[in-house]
Design an enzyme around this catalytic site. Structure first.
Site, mmCIF file in Angstrom:
data_model
loop_
_atom_site.group_PDB
_atom_site.id
_atom_site.type_symbol
_atom_site.label_atom_id
_atom_site.label_comp_id
_atom_site.label_asym_id
_atom_site.label_seq_id
_atom_site.Cartn_x
_atom_site.Cartn_y
_atom_site.Cartn_z
ATOM 1 C CG ASP A 1 -2.123 0.798 1.079
ATOM 2 O OD1 ASP A 1 -3.184 0.381 1.557
ATOM 3 O OD2 ASP A 1 -2.032 1.871 0.466
ATOM 4 C CG ASP B 1 -3.479 3.896 -3.216
ATOM 5 O OD1 ASP B 1 -4.342 3.022 -3.426
ATOM 6 O OD2 ASP B 1 -3.530 4.689 -2.276
ATOM 7 C CD GLU B 2 -5.810 -1.166 -1.888
ATOM 8 O OE1 GLU B 2 -5.588 -2.011 -1.004
ATOM 9 O OE2 GLU B 2 -6.822 -0.468 -1.918
#
Length: 412
Positions: free
Chosen positions: A9, A104-105
DNA sequence: TCTGGGGTCCTAGGACCC
DNA sequence: TCTGGGGTCCTAGGACCC
């Protein structure tokens, strides 16, 4: 056999990317999402801004009141996509089974990679350093035997940390955490659980499965599994890296000021439908169903669907149907805050079926693909269907009297 | 405080079919 | 006259995530 799952993350991703392009933002209170007096919400806030209570999903105007000295930036989706892609390429060096869960992860299935990358913690450390070295961005990593626990672990590891939950101690790790930490438990579910006296995951785990099921149905059953650290329910128990086609493609727009202007509404609808059509063609998909979304000033929202006789990826079909749906369902005495066009029920391109309509669809498809290419070169407003064009100018002139047709700057 | 935009999944009722 | 049971598709709405 135990799986080894990494959840990677990125820390304050949007803000961190903005800092790469403007180092002066470093260490300051930064809010990504738009101007401080605009309609809209915070996409991301720097750790400095968070100290003032600013967090994502907060209305921008509220963020301004909490933290007036913050720097408000509109955000750059292309930059985020680019860095997301770079991170993905790095992750791929560690495992072939990588899945970006959002920009974003990501999840990695690291099962059986010890020979190559060493024990999990060491692999995670190397991964962390590589991401930092290649992108200058920080991330946090959770390691566990399930996606669920890996995700919660990465959250606990933030910022810039690594946390491994050993196989067998998942329940003990989860026990003291608030139920809200479980992905899928939001405001409503949390309230329902609190009403039952359930505040921590331990309370949930202690409860009888049947009680949860009778109370909350299938979701309750999945929840019981989650309380024990299992990937129960829907998306979570799918193999990592096996995500196929999207299930829906949509675009929506909230007006700066609510409107009853039929011309502006139709122009917006045309624009949205064109964007959706374009993405359908990019994916090689045809939609069986399209849905109009309409939100009035008081935030009450309705959706109205239409199912096509045969699936389509053509702008004209989407434009025509969305207009029909608008006029059939809009109470024109009421001003509209938001319009949206969504498509779903996808089928893949299958070549020559469209000979049936004498080549009409095929000619449209070719014309639209040519238009897509022009938009790539000259920007979004270079090409539009007739009424979309006229309406677009009207809206632009309305919202910014200085704007004139033909002055749209070239992209790049 | 006045609430974006892009998604996923679930529920529940009705139509329709066998 | 008092009407099943299951499967699938469609529609509308809502919770939730980043």
């Amino acid at each position: 056999m135990n799986r080894t799952v990494f959840h990677v993350d990125m820390d304050a991703f949007f803000v961190s990317v903005e800092e790469l392009f403007d180092p002066a933002l470093k260490g300051k209170a930064v809010v990504v999402g738009g101007k401080s007096d605009e309609r809209g919400v915070v996409s991301a806030a720097s750790y400095e801004a968070r100290k003032f209570g600013v967090h994502s999903a907060l209305p921008l105007r509220t963020a301004y009141k909490l933290c007036p000295h913050a720097i408000f930036v509109p955000g750059h989706p292309e930059r985020y996509r680019e860095y997301s892609g770079r991170v993905f390429e790095i992750l791929r060096r560690f495992s072939p089974l990588v899945e970006m869960a959002s920009v974003d992860e990501a999840y990695l299935d690291m099962t059986g990679t010890e020979r190559l990358h060493g024990p999990a913690l060491r692999a995670a450390d190397t991964l962390h350093e590589t991401v930092k070295a290649d992108t200058k961005l920080n991330c946090s990593i959770g390691i566990a035997s399930s996606r669920l626990v890996a995700k919660i672990a990465s959250d606990q590891a933030k910022p810039n940390g690594i946390l491994r939950v050993l196989p067998g101690v998942e329940a003990r790790f989860l026990a003291p955490l608030e139920v809200r930490k479980i992905p899928g438990v939001g405001k409503v579910m949390e309230k329902n659980l609190h009403a039952l006296g359930i505040r921590r995951i331990a309370d949930l785990a202690a409860l009888d499965e049947d009680v949860l099921e009778s109370r909350f149905g299938r979701w309750g059953l999945a929840l019981a599994g989650k309380a024990h650290g299992l990937d129960a329910g829907g998306w979570f128990d799918a193999e990592i890296g096996e995500r196929g086609d999207p299930k829906s493609i949509s675009h929506e727009h909230t007006f700066n000021t609510d409107t009853k202007d039929a011309g502006q509404l139709e122009a917006t609808l045309t624009h949205l439908a064109e964007k959706v059509g374009r993405r359908l063609r990019e994916h090689g998909l045809h939609a069986r169903t399209m849905q109009l979304k309409l939100r009035y000033s008081d935030f009450s929202t309705i959706t109205r669907a239409h199912t096509f006789a045969s699936p389509t990826q053509l702008d004209i079909d989407l434009v025509e149907q969305s207009r029909k749906l608008l006029h059939a369902n809009w109470d024109s005495r009421r001003a509209i805050r938001l319009l949206g066009v969504q498509t779903s029920g996808f089928e893949h391109d299958q070549g020559q079926l469209d000979l049936m309509d004498g080549g009409r669809s095929e000619r449209w498809r070719q014309a639209l693909e040519a238009a897509d290419r022009l938009r790539d070169r000259f920007g979004e407003s270079a090409v539009a269907l007739g009424s979309g064009m006229r309406g677009r100018y009207r809206e632009r002139v309305q919202e910014n009297p200085a704007a004139l047709p033909g002055k749209e700057p070239r992209k790049k």
